[in-house]
Design an enzyme around this catalytic site. Sequence first.
Site, PDB file in Angstrom:
ATOM      1  N   HIS A   1       0.842  -1.213   0.000  1.00 59.72           N
ATOM      2  CA  HIS A   1       0.000   0.000   0.000  1.00 59.72           C
ATOM      3  C   HIS A   1       0.872   1.256   0.000  1.00 59.72           C
ATOM      4  O   HIS A   1       0.531   2.249  -0.637  1.00 59.72           O
ATOM      5  CB  HIS A   1      -0.963  -0.005   1.187  1.00 59.72           C
ATOM      6  CG  HIS A   1      -1.773  -1.261   1.278  1.00 59.72           C
ATOM      7  ND1 HIS A   1      -2.322  -1.698   2.454  1.00 59.72           N
ATOM      8  CD2 HIS A   1      -2.108  -2.182   0.334  1.00 59.72           C
ATOM      9  CE1 HIS A   1      -2.962  -2.843   2.234  1.00 59.72           C
ATOM     10  NE2 HIS A   1      -2.838  -3.160   0.958  1.00 59.72           N
TER      11      HIS A   1
ATOM     12  N   HIS B   1      -9.372  -2.258  -4.300  1.00 57.30           N
ATOM     13  CA  HIS B   1      -8.229  -2.559  -3.435  1.00 57.30           C
ATOM     14  C   HIS B   1      -7.246  -3.512  -4.122  1.00 57.30           C
ATOM     15  O   HIS B   1      -6.034  -3.385  -3.979  1.00 57.30           O
ATOM     16  CB  HIS B   1      -8.651  -3.136  -2.083  1.00 57.30           C
ATOM     17  CG  HIS B   1      -7.457  -3.310  -1.200  1.00 57.30           C
ATOM     18  ND1 HIS B   1      -6.876  -2.260  -0.528  1.00 57.30           N
ATOM     19  CD2 HIS B   1      -6.667  -4.389  -0.975  1.00 57.30           C
ATOM     20  CE1 HIS B   1      -5.790  -2.688   0.096  1.00 57.30           C
ATOM     21  NE2 HIS B   1      -5.639  -3.987  -0.161  1.00 57.30           N
TER      22      HIS B   1
ATOM     23  N   ASP C   1      -3.251  -2.930  -4.716  1.00 57.42           N
ATOM     24  CA  ASP C   1      -2.183  -3.912  -4.464  1.00 57.42           C
ATOM     25  C   ASP C   1      -1.337  -4.117  -5.722  1.00 57.42           C
ATOM     26  O   ASP C   1      -0.109  -4.194  -5.656  1.00 57.42           O
ATOM     27  CB  ASP C   1      -2.789  -5.275  -4.080  1.00 57.42           C
ATOM     28  CG  ASP C   1      -3.297  -5.307  -2.644  1.00 57.42           C
ATOM     29  OD1 ASP C   1      -2.912  -4.455  -1.831  1.00 57.42           O
ATOM     30  OD2 ASP C   1      -4.102  -6.225  -2.353  1.00 57.42           O
TER      31      ASP C   1
ATOM     32  N   HIS D   1      -0.812 -10.835  -4.993  1.00 56.59           N
ATOM     33  CA  HIS D   1       0.613 -10.521  -4.878  1.00 56.59           C
ATOM     34  C   HIS D   1       1.516 -11.562  -5.548  1.00 56.59           C
ATOM     35  O   HIS D   1       2.463 -11.228  -6.224  1.00 56.59           O
ATOM     36  CB  HIS D   1       1.002 -10.421  -3.397  1.00 56.59           C
ATOM     37  CG  HIS D   1       0.145  -9.471  -2.636  1.00 56.59           C
ATOM     38  ND1 HIS D   1       0.075  -8.124  -2.937  1.00 56.59           N
ATOM     39  CD2 HIS D   1      -0.710  -9.657  -1.601  1.00 56.59           C
ATOM     40  CE1 HIS D   1      -0.760  -7.538  -2.107  1.00 56.59           C
ATOM     41  NE2 HIS D   1      -1.264  -8.438  -1.298  1.00 56.59           N
TER      42      HIS D   1
HETATM   43 ZN   LIG Z   1      -3.730  -4.805   0.027  1.00 58.65          ZN
END
Ligand SMILES: [Zn+2]
Length: 306
Positions: A81, A238, A242, A265
């Site tokens: 973030h 969101h 990321d 991720h």
């Molecule tokens: Zn996140």
Amino acid sequence: MSILQQNTINAPIEVKGITLHKGKIANLKILPSSPNTGITFKRVDLKTDNIINATFQNVSDATLCTTISNSNGASVSTIEHLMAALYGKNIDNAIIEIDTDEVPILDGSSKNFVDAIDKVGLKSSETSIKIIKVLRKVEVVDGTKKISIEPSNTTLEIDFEIDFNNPLIGSQRNSINVYETDLSDIYNSRTFCLFEDVEKLRKMNFAKGGSLENAVVVKDDKVLNKDGLRNEKEFVNHKILDCIGDLYLSGHKMVAKIVCSQGGHKLTNELLRKLFSDKDNFSIFELKEKNIPHSFINKVALKSIA
Ligand SMILES: [Zn+2]
């Protein structure tokens, strides 16, 4: 200020707060840094070998959050973030001092970092920025999860889709252009989880610092946070946040199109590793006026004036 020159922050920023996964208190400082140094983390609680460069090669774990480590084993997790705020606000160089192994989660979004950067402003240099231009399509597939990166003329476009087995989250899709879209909704979108996963995460030693102060928690078709959602597509927004943060581990701004379905991720990191494993896939060039595509400079010029 111009985004054609490398920027750092104008004054130090200090942030303190609980960390999401380990539940510790972290003190973090963002300090100005010289051109061509990039984003570097410094573990001030460690005496030696405490520098960790924010690069995709240094990602040592990408389960639920992004962790980078140096060769000595010093690590910092949940960097995404903060990295997204640095990318979006055009911070090319900064030193991040931190006294523990995880970045504070704050409100679960990038909002506090973005506000702090806006408050101190940027300091420009005479050094041109470098841009990564993707030349060939690269894709990573893992079951139903998929992410690809392909050439684009002048933008970084991110088209993201999620599909949750939950009646409230369900399927959401959004597409943004990092250099042109108003990113406020992206910056403000918080990390989220399903109520039934909270116990599971804690048993796995994750989310120890998690609360309704720093995450959206969804139970069946309800949001447990009393003020509800911050925007209509907060969940997928969101995930885009990321993605921007994880992409910045490439070291530079990118000109490319990303299409992702149910990724996260780990997949983004695998994509960067695959992209940079073959030098025919990309080129890195210095953004001098003579080699800027016309559409890019027009948009940049307009933005700098605005
Ligand atoms: Zn996140």
